[in-house]
Design an enzyme around this catalytic site. Sequence first.
Site, PDB file in Angstrom:
ATOM      1  N   HIS A 174       0.825  -1.215   0.000  1.00  0.00           N
ATOM      2  CA  HIS A 174       0.000   0.000   0.000  1.00  0.00           C
ATOM      3  C   HIS A 174       0.858   1.265   0.000  1.00  0.00           C
ATOM      4  O   HIS A 174       0.344   2.364  -0.217  1.00  0.00           O
ATOM      5  CB  HIS A 174      -0.925  -0.010   1.218  1.00  0.00           C
ATOM      6  CG  HIS A 174      -2.262   0.625   0.950  1.00  0.00           C
ATOM      7  ND1 HIS A 174      -2.495   1.441  -0.128  1.00  0.00           N
ATOM      8  CD2 HIS A 174      -3.442   0.560   1.626  1.00  0.00           C
ATOM      9  CE1 HIS A 174      -3.751   1.856  -0.113  1.00  0.00           C
ATOM     10  NE2 HIS A 174      -4.345   1.330   0.950  1.00  0.00           N
ATOM     11  N   ASP A 212      -2.120   2.220  -4.576  1.00  0.00           N
ATOM     12  CA  ASP A 212      -3.361   2.649  -3.931  1.00  0.00           C
ATOM     13  C   ASP A 212      -4.452   1.607  -4.145  1.00  0.00           C
ATOM     14  O   ASP A 212      -4.350   0.750  -5.034  1.00  0.00           O
ATOM     15  CB  ASP A 212      -3.814   3.996  -4.490  1.00  0.00           C
ATOM     16  CG  ASP A 212      -2.865   5.129  -4.121  1.00  0.00           C
ATOM     17  OD1 ASP A 212      -2.226   5.025  -3.049  1.00  0.00           O
ATOM     18  OD2 ASP A 212      -2.747   6.088  -4.899  1.00  0.00           O
TER      19      ASP A 212
END
Length: 500
Positions: free
Chosen positions: A471, A475
């Site tokens: 992450h 995204d």
Amino acid sequence: MTIEVRVPTLGESVTEATVATWFKKPGDAVAVDEMLCELETDKVTVEVPAPAAGVMGEIVAAEGETVGVDALLATITAGEGAAPAPAAAPAPAAAPAPAGGGGSIDVMVPTLGESVTEATVSTWFKQVGDAVAQDEMLCELETDKVSVEVPAPAAGVLAEIVAPEGATVDASAKLAVISGSGAVAAPAATPAAAAAPAAATAGKDVANAPSAEKAMAEAGLSADQVTGTGRDGRIMKEDVARAAAAPAPAPAPAPAPAPRAPVAAGDAAREERVKMTRLRQTIAKRLKDSQNTAAMLTTYNEVDMTEVMALRNQYKDQFEKKHGVRLGFMSFFTKACCHALKEVPEVNAEIDGTDIVYKNFVHMGVAAGTPTGLVVPVIRDADSMSFAEIEKAIAEKGKRARDGKLSMEEMQGGTFTISNGGVYGSLMSSPILNPPQSGILGMHKIQDRPMAINGQVVIRPMMYLALSYDHRIVDGKGAVTFLVRVKEALEDPRRLLMDL
């Protein structure tokens, strides 16, 4: 004729080294491939062999100096060098070991691969006193990733085993000694007596690396507080760093001797304790490091495998007849992932410090289970390969993985990984990233399930897909888009032909 001795290639991203020790002085006779000096980098220790026989000329880079790749270290005057007798020179020091006929030859640890600095001796195929032929396998080493067989550099008799089974050796260590001729059964009779004087002799004249001496002075450590891993027990800079970083033994609490809960006497007799292999230790460490480093998250979707299965059933016989390999599901998934990675390039990228490195190619890692543990061979430039080329590559890598024949190069450089837990019956899982990659796709078991399609309940072969991603760089939108593109390509394979 004067021959230059230069700094060899030091490895990826390594641009300089420190001259740790010179084994020869100006005027000394040297044989071809005899070790002249030892260089110390921030990762490994590199030995520099003589490119030709002759007499040692000028030493340009003295001990302690920092040199770059291809820098001039020394010169050798060729032509008048002594024959390969230097190996026999130490014989007078060890008087109790009379040489048979020819000189003795050291069996050294071979090149282990990029970033691999040590190995464990797993098996000796020969015993002291056995006759060996040139290139006959003497022993097998086990590294973090692969097994390496060590052949005999010359024919003779195995005179001494320096590193027994289970010993951990560094990349420049000596494994054994081969006597050129004659029976050498005597050392086997008195191994303990021979080992003691040898160790004492080695310990007397060993000079620690200059950088290590400096580091010990700065850290306030003495030589007896540091365990040397260099040649003949020489202390290197990284040994000092490890000793300095090691916690003081004083805080060792009383509960330390009890690492696990008490076991009933009846159960203890039925337990079996087996030492983890280096491969298993590395798998455990890398997976835990991945969890600790990456901001790992997993997103899920499901794919209707009807169209892929129909296409495969229609063409599998023709495909195998033409290409000599079976048409499986992995080529479809590889193609679908390559297609999706073009649209979502961050899933194919990696983090390097404060930079993001985007890869304009796809080196696809394919996780494979083997009897010794999980390995991930890499199919390079998978994005430019056909279905047949992908299937052939997967079949070949899979066989080499099961046979333990994969090289280090075949498991390095992957940009994305596919893991197929479905072959073991897994219905759903969350795969762990293979660092420094930022994405891994988990395939699972195909199972018939009732699905609502156009207002009708129909039975379809469905598979759950899982994408684990970092992450920090990917995204949620990018991860979901990637998985949807894979789903679309598999549910309508014609999209791959049309590049949609």
